[in-house]
Write a protein that holds these residues in place. Structure first.
Motif, PDB file in Angstrom:
ATOM      1  N   UNK A 235     -44.666 -85.183  23.238  1.00 47.11           N
ATOM      2  CA  UNK A 235     -44.592 -86.339  22.320  1.00 47.11           C
ATOM      3  C   UNK A 235     -45.871 -87.034  22.054  1.00 47.11           C
ATOM      4  N   UNK A 236     -46.144 -87.807  21.041  1.00 44.82           N
ATOM      5  CA  UNK A 236     -47.522 -88.494  20.929  1.00 44.82           C
ATOM      6  C   UNK A 236     -47.390 -89.502  21.951  1.00 44.82           C
ATOM      7  N   UNK A 237     -48.654 -89.990  22.120  1.00 46.39           N
ATOM      8  CA  UNK A 237     -48.915 -90.929  23.405  1.00 46.39           C
ATOM      9  C   UNK A 237     -48.369 -92.308  22.814  1.00 46.39           C
ATOM     10  N   UNK A 238     -48.239 -92.530  21.527  1.00 47.47           N
ATOM     11  CA  UNK A 238     -47.897 -93.779  21.223  1.00 47.47           C
ATOM     12  C   UNK A 238     -46.421 -94.094  21.369  1.00 47.47           C
ATOM     13  N   UNK A 239     -45.549 -93.077  21.931  1.00 49.28           N
ATOM     14  CA  UNK A 239     -44.233 -92.925  22.453  1.00 49.28           C
ATOM     15  C   UNK A 239     -44.010 -93.829  23.697  1.00 49.28           C
ATOM     16  N   UNK A 240     -45.233 -93.895  24.548  1.00 48.59           N
ATOM     17  CA  UNK A 240     -44.987 -94.415  25.871  1.00 48.59           C
ATOM     18  C   UNK A 240     -44.588 -95.794  25.734  1.00 48.59           C
ATOM     19  N   UNK A 241     -43.601 -96.226  26.443  1.00 49.84           N
ATOM     20  CA  UNK A 241     -43.155 -97.637  26.538  1.00 49.84           C
ATOM     21  C   UNK A 241     -44.005 -98.596  27.416  1.00 49.84           C
ATOM     22  N   UNK A 242     -44.379 -99.718  26.918  1.00 50.69           N
ATOM     23  CA  UNK A 242     -45.077-100.762  27.725  1.00 50.69           C
ATOM     24  C   UNK A 242     -46.613-100.122  28.255  1.00 50.69           C
ATOM     25  N   UNK A 243     -46.535 -99.031  28.725  1.00 53.36           N
ATOM     26  CA  UNK A 243     -47.672 -98.317  29.347  1.00 53.36           C
ATOM     27  C   UNK A 243     -47.423 -97.677  30.569  1.00 53.36           C
ATOM     28  N   UNK A 244     -48.540 -96.578  30.893  1.00 57.97           N
ATOM     29  CA  UNK A 244     -48.339 -95.906  32.025  1.00 57.97           C
ATOM     30  C   UNK A 244     -47.932 -96.645  33.434  1.00 57.97           C
ATOM     31  N   UNK A 245     -47.063 -96.008  34.422  1.00 56.49           N
ATOM     32  CA  UNK A 245     -46.767 -96.997  35.439  1.00 56.49           C
ATOM     33  C   UNK A 245     -45.759 -98.039  35.410  1.00 56.49           C
ATOM     34  N   UNK A 246     -45.203 -98.140  34.231  1.00 57.10           N
ATOM     35  CA  UNK A 246     -44.701 -99.606  33.996  1.00 57.10           C
ATOM     36  C   UNK A 246     -43.032 -99.255  34.168  1.00 57.10           C
ATOM     37  N   UNK A 247     -42.642 -98.102  34.301  1.00 56.29           N
ATOM     38  CA  UNK A 247     -41.237 -97.497  34.381  1.00 56.29           C
ATOM     39  C   UNK A 247     -40.108 -98.354  35.287  1.00 56.29           C
ATOM     40  N   UNK A 248     -40.839 -98.672  36.533  1.00 60.83           N
ATOM     41  CA  UNK A 248     -39.648 -99.611  37.358  1.00 60.83           C
ATOM     42  C   UNK A 248     -39.790-100.968  36.925  1.00 60.83           C
ATOM     43  N   UNK A 249     -40.702-101.548  36.207  1.00 63.49           N
ATOM     44  CA  UNK A 249     -40.598-102.981  35.627  1.00 63.49           C
ATOM     45  C   UNK A 249     -39.618-102.840  34.499  1.00 63.49           C
ATOM     46  N   UNK A 250     -39.616-101.690  33.630  1.00 61.95           N
ATOM     47  CA  UNK A 250     -38.570-101.683  32.657  1.00 61.95           C
ATOM     48  C   UNK A 250     -37.236-101.546  33.128  1.00 61.95           C
ATOM     49  N   UNK A 251     -37.069-100.659  34.053  1.00 66.00           N
ATOM     50  CA  UNK A 251     -35.750-100.330  34.498  1.00 66.00           C
ATOM     51  C   UNK A 251     -35.180-101.373  34.997  1.00 66.00           C
TER      52      UNK A 251
END
Ligand SMILES: Cc1cc2nc3c(=O)[nH]c(=O)nc-3n(C[C@H](O)[C@H](O)[C@H](O)COP(=O)(O)OP(=O)(O)OC[C@H]3O[C@@H](n4cnc5c(N)ncnc54)[C@H](O)[C@@H]3O)c2cc1C
Length: 400
Positions: A235-251
């Motif tokens: 998938x294109x890089x623009x599909x990343x949410x908020x930025x790399x490494x921010x998954x926990x914060x979003x969860x």
């Protein structure tokens, strides 16, 4: 209990009660019946027609308070309306208020870029498409999200995703067009910075819905739950949410409000179970008296009333805390509700099943499916033990 409802919320409540009586209860069995085999995952005309009616009646996106697409309710107000439509498992979808779309819409509203909102949030809010959320994996204990192994690797202007997920609610539906996928983008980063979340259109090559999963045999079609494989999904890089490494914060941001919405609905299910118990107890006789005259049955009804009130109060308190202090400050109250309400509602519904005899286990009543729903939520969105552990940590810290 309809405390502190604004005139606006009270008007929605009245319309909602009318809609439930006129359209939901009379159609409930048909809406929840397993569809024919070849149409399992297709949109159902009756549900689509009722969604259009709900929207016309202004009963749409009641949970959403980030903009004009929603009803502008506080969490405390929404909790009371959610209890009303939570009485039927068929209802949340009709008002565009069902999991996991609600959590995904909240997530996109809070963390999505303008482009991501235009592409995915707008059609979700309009009810044109559905979405899913892919975090849990069959190969690892996913209640500890640091275990998640799916890889999200940067490659030029793209990310490439490899891994296997399961219990992805909504994935089998033909209307599901996008997945929010959690995975490791940097395994060498500090533990809570390794994970990212990324948007993956369901028709991306390499994404395969492997098989549907059932809960006590319920397939929950046409939304369902599925095991999903990701093999070199690009998938294109623009599909990343908020930025790399921010998954926990979003969860953390996503799961908090989502958890309380389940509790709000379960209060409605449990309240309806008590009503059903009373009707049944008055209408049937055994051994020379009505069931309603028997001491054990009366104890069951009295105990159930106590438990519904407890469930409602912890839920409303958590919702009120979210309004007054924000989701983060309310997280202990949300955890308390998440632990207490599914168990209390499950106990009430189990008692109601017993009182209904064989009928309680059949599809003629809503109870069996409601019980399965409450049981699943002692595991889904994090098992009870994990939430108790988090609460214990806070309590012990407080007493240092
Ligand atoms: C119907 C349904 C729908 C779901 N929908 C989704 C979805 O849409 N997207 C998604 O990503 N996931 C979804 N899930 C998955 C759900 O969130 C996970 O099942 C849950 O988080 C637990 O993860 P696990 O199954 O890997 O259990 P494990 O991590 O293997 O844990 C198993 C058990 O270990 C015990 N345990 C774990 N930690 C502790 C602890 N600290 N102390 C004591 N005991 C502990 C608990 O009893 C726990 O139940 C769904 C699940 C169900 C059943």
């Amino acid at each position: 209990m309809f405390a502190e409802l604004s005139a606006h919320a009270a008007a929605i409540r009245d319309r909602l009660v009318d809609f439930m009586n006129e359209h939901v209860y009379p159609n409930e069995r048909e809406l929840l019946a397993p569809p024919p085999e070849d149409e399992r995952w297709a949109p159902r005309p009756l549900a689509m027609a009722l969604m259009a009616k709900a929207r016309e009646a202004g009963l749409w996106n009641l949970f959403y308070n980030h903009g004009p697409e929603g009803a502008g309710l506080s969490n405390f107000e929404y909790a009371q309306l959610c209890e009303i439509f939570g009485r039927s498992l068929a209802a949340p979808e009709l008002f565009n208020c069902n999991a996991p779309d609600v959590g995904n819409m909240e997530l996109l509203a809070a963390y999505g870029s303008q482009e991501q909102k235009d592409q995915w949030l707008r059609p979700l809010l309009a009810g044109e498409i559905r979405s899913c959320f892919a975090m849990t994996e069959p190969a690892v204990a996913s209640s500890d999200a640091t275990n998640i192994e799916t890889r999200i690797e940067s490659d030029g202007n793209d990310y490439v995703i490899n891994g296997r997920k399961w219990w992805v609610t909504g994935a089998p539906s033909q209307r599901c067009k996008v997945a929010i996928v959690m995975g490791k983008s940097d395994p060498s980063a500090p533990k809570h910075k390794q994970q990212s979340m990324i948007l993956v259109p369901m028709d991306t090559p390499g994404l395969t819905v492997v098989r549907p999963l059932t809960v006590y045999g319920y397939e929950h079609a046409p939304l369902g739950h599925a095991e999903v494989d990701f093999k070199d999904v690009r998938v294109p890089a623009r599909n990343m949410l908020l930025g790399e490494g921010r998954g926990f914060e979003i969860a953390q941001g996503r799961l908090g409000p989502g958890r309380i919405h389940h509790c709000m609905r379960f209060v409605g299910l449990a309240e309806r179970a008590v009503e059903s118990m009373c009707r049944r107890a008055r209408s049937r006789s055994a051994f020379g008296s009505t069931l309603a005259e028997m001491g054990g049955v009366r104890q069951a009804i009295g105990q159930s009333r106590c438990e519904v009130e407890q469930a409602r109060l912890v839920t409303l308190k958590a919702a009120w805390m979210m309004d007054k202090l924000g989701n983060k400050a309310a997280r202990n109250d949300i955890a308390v509700a998440k632990i207490v309400v599914p168990s209390l509602a499950g106990a009430v519904i189990d008692r109601a099943i017993q009182l209904h005899g064989g009928a309680g286990l059949s599809h003629d009543f809503f109870l069996a499916e409601a019980f399965a729903e409450t049981r699943f939520l002692r595991i889904g969105d994090g098992p009870d033990e994990v939430h108790r552990e988090a609460l214990a940590r806070v309590e012990l810290e407080r007493q240092k």
